[in-house]
Scaffold this motif. Structure first.
Motif, PDB file in Angstrom:
ATOM      1  N   ARG A 267      34.669  39.630  34.121  1.00  0.00           N
ATOM      2  CA  ARG A 267      35.402  41.634  34.316  1.00  0.00           C
ATOM      3  C   ARG A 267      34.321  42.612  34.237  1.00  0.00           C
ATOM      4  O   ARG A 267      34.600  43.390  34.698  1.00  0.00           O
ATOM      5  CB  ARG A 267      36.769  41.404  33.179  1.00  0.00           C
ATOM      6  CG  ARG A 267      37.853  43.213  32.606  1.00  0.00           C
ATOM      7  CD  ARG A 267      38.250  43.054  33.860  1.00  0.00           C
ATOM      8  NE  ARG A 267      37.443  44.176  35.316  1.00  0.00           N
ATOM      9  CZ  ARG A 267      38.704  44.685  35.568  1.00  0.00           C
ATOM     10  NH1 ARG A 267      39.472  44.283  35.746  1.00  0.00           N
ATOM     11  NH2 ARG A 267      37.893  45.402  36.628  1.00  0.00           N
ATOM     12  N   ARG A 301      47.413  33.815  34.155  1.00  0.00           N
ATOM     13  CA  ARG A 301      47.804  35.576  34.360  1.00  0.00           C
ATOM     14  C   ARG A 301      48.239  36.549  32.828  1.00  0.00           C
ATOM     15  O   ARG A 301      47.640  37.484  32.815  1.00  0.00           O
ATOM     16  CB  ARG A 301      49.478  35.431  35.199  1.00  0.00           C
ATOM     17  CG  ARG A 301      49.473  35.428  36.548  1.00  0.00           C
ATOM     18  CD  ARG A 301      50.526  35.445  37.430  1.00  0.00           C
ATOM     19  NE  ARG A 301      51.779  37.075  37.334  1.00  0.00           N
ATOM     20  CZ  ARG A 301      51.198  37.515  37.700  1.00  0.00           C
ATOM     21  NH1 ARG A 301      50.682  37.370  39.189  1.00  0.00           N
ATOM     22  NH2 ARG A 301      51.897  38.469  37.544  1.00  0.00           N
ATOM     23  N   THR A 302      49.203  35.589  31.712  1.00  0.00           N
ATOM     24  CA  THR A 302      48.308  36.450  30.717  1.00  0.00           C
ATOM     25  C   THR A 302      47.067  36.578  30.022  1.00  0.00           C
ATOM     26  O   THR A 302      46.979  37.604  29.601  1.00  0.00           O
ATOM     27  CB  THR A 302      49.715  35.286  29.604  1.00  0.00           C
ATOM     28  OG1 THR A 302      50.605  34.931  30.664  1.00  0.00           O
ATOM     29  CG2 THR A 302      49.528  36.010  28.690  1.00  0.00           C
ATOM     30  N   ALA A 305      45.492  39.537  32.114  1.00  0.00           N
ATOM     31  CA  ALA A 305      45.915  41.115  32.034  1.00  0.00           C
ATOM     32  C   ALA A 305      45.468  41.331  30.515  1.00  0.00           C
ATOM     33  O   ALA A 305      44.670  42.659  30.437  1.00  0.00           O
ATOM     34  CB  ALA A 305      47.635  40.602  31.478  1.00  0.00           C
ATOM     35  N   ARG A 306      45.277  40.385  29.284  1.00  0.00           N
ATOM     36  CA  ARG A 306      44.819  40.755  28.138  1.00  0.00           C
ATOM     37  C   ARG A 306      42.863  40.991  28.834  1.00  0.00           C
ATOM     38  O   ARG A 306      42.413  41.620  27.965  1.00  0.00           O
ATOM     39  CB  ARG A 306      44.223  38.973  27.541  1.00  0.00           C
ATOM     40  CG  ARG A 306      45.583  39.577  26.583  1.00  0.00           C
ATOM     41  CD  ARG A 306      45.716  38.080  25.946  1.00  0.00           C
ATOM     42  NE  ARG A 306      45.135  37.285  25.311  1.00  0.00           N
ATOM     43  CZ  ARG A 306      45.635  35.839  25.428  1.00  0.00           C
ATOM     44  NH1 ARG A 306      46.815  36.008  25.818  1.00  0.00           N
ATOM     45  NH2 ARG A 306      44.873  34.922  25.938  1.00  0.00           N
TER      46      ARG A 306
END
Length: 309
Positions: A267, A301-302, A305-306
């Motif tokens: 990220r 996905r969770t 997202a975090r």
């Protein structure tokens, strides 16, 4: 400023890799569950899985508010005798995906979706050596050049006839897998003809560091796949003589965030370098092990997202 990224998925999360597998779910079930999992888009999957019927597929996608972000050629890219088949697939896939509802183009996205992702596959001698650079045979110069010409032909047809960007995907068990092969194919295929789809899981499986490899080839990265690797299962299967998808059936690919890949570092790199566009979540499995798909996709996905995706 962070450019927008849309997270999509692919039929391989449902075990769809070999269209001849008798256990595959119906394609509309995959669309239903992709929608239920909250995705706005997915890949077409291997040639022959979704029908090449524009009206039928358009209606199915529109009903579920889904877009196709990439088509796939997953086939023998090496054999000169396979070129006509590869070009037929290119024509049929591109004719479909360019007439389907078009995915949005985001800031930071070099080329608009849908892409045509191209992967080499279908060689026992490499399939059983997936992940083992030291024992995987390499193509000789003549065979390598034949593969390059096949890819050039695919990419030229896709670009010049359909305006579709081809992205070359190094894949475990194919003849473009390891660091030396990635470097060679980037040198042999010009940037104006094709880019890369780099996959965090396949990079890690082959011994490459995903963050370092993304940084090194950043000027060629047009599209990205995310998956994660269960470190214990990976260690076990690396001690066996096993085909890549048989390793997947044993659970070597796990929900993102539960494996060995450093996604906060990924990220940070994507933010630093300004990536915008599409990232497709994948988690190959045996299609008979379908019960946990939605739970796994929700977990991935969770976690993402975090992590800021």
């Amino acid at each position: 400023m962070t450019n927008p990224i849309t997270i999509t998925t692919a039929p391989c999360c449902w075990g769809v890799d070999d269209v001849k597998n008798p256990h595959l779910p119906h394609w509309e079930k995959v669309l239903d569950e992709a929608q239920a999992a909250g995705f706005g888009g997915l890949e077409l999957g291997p040639y022959g899985y979704l029908p090449l019927d524009l009206g039928l597929v358009s209606e199915a996608l529109n009903k579920r508010d889904l877009k196709i972000v990439a088509g796939t050629i997953f086939d023998d890219l090496v054999s000169p005798s396979n070129r006509d088949n590869l070009l037929r697939q290119t024509n049929e896939i591109c004719a479909l995906i360019t007439r389907l509802p078009k995915p949005e183009t985001h800031a930071g996205q070099r080329y608009p979706a849908p892409y045509l992702t191209v992967m080499d596959w279908g060689h026992d001698e490499r399939d059983y050596a997936a992940g083992h650079s030291d024992r995987a045979p390499r193509l000789d110069e003549t065979a390598w050049n034949g593969m390059v010409e096949n890819i050039r032909s695919i990419a030229t047809l896709a670009r010049d006839k359909y305006g579709v960007r081809v992205t070359i995907h190094p894949h475990a068990g194919g003849y473009i897998e390891f660091a030396d092969e990635l470097e060679r194919i980037v040198n042999d295929i010009p940037a104006d003809l094709a880019g890369l789809c780099l996959d965090t899981g396949h990079m890690a499986y082959s011994g490459m560091d995903p963050v370092a490899t993304l940084r090194r080839y950043w000027d060629r990265v047009d599209y990205i796949h995310f998956k994660d690797i269960d470190a214990k299962v990976f260690k076990d299967v690396m001690g066996e003589r096993i085909r890549f998808f048989d390793a997947c059936a044993k659970g070597v690919m796990c929900p993102i965030g539960r494996g060995s890949i450093d996604y906060p570092a990924v990220r940070a790199l994507l933010t630093e370098l300004g990536y915008g566009g599409y990232i497709t979540i994948e988690q190959e499995r045996d299609p008979r092990n379908a019960g946990g798909i939605l739970e796994d996709l929700a977990a991935s996905r969770t976690f993402l997202a975090r992590t800021g995706f």
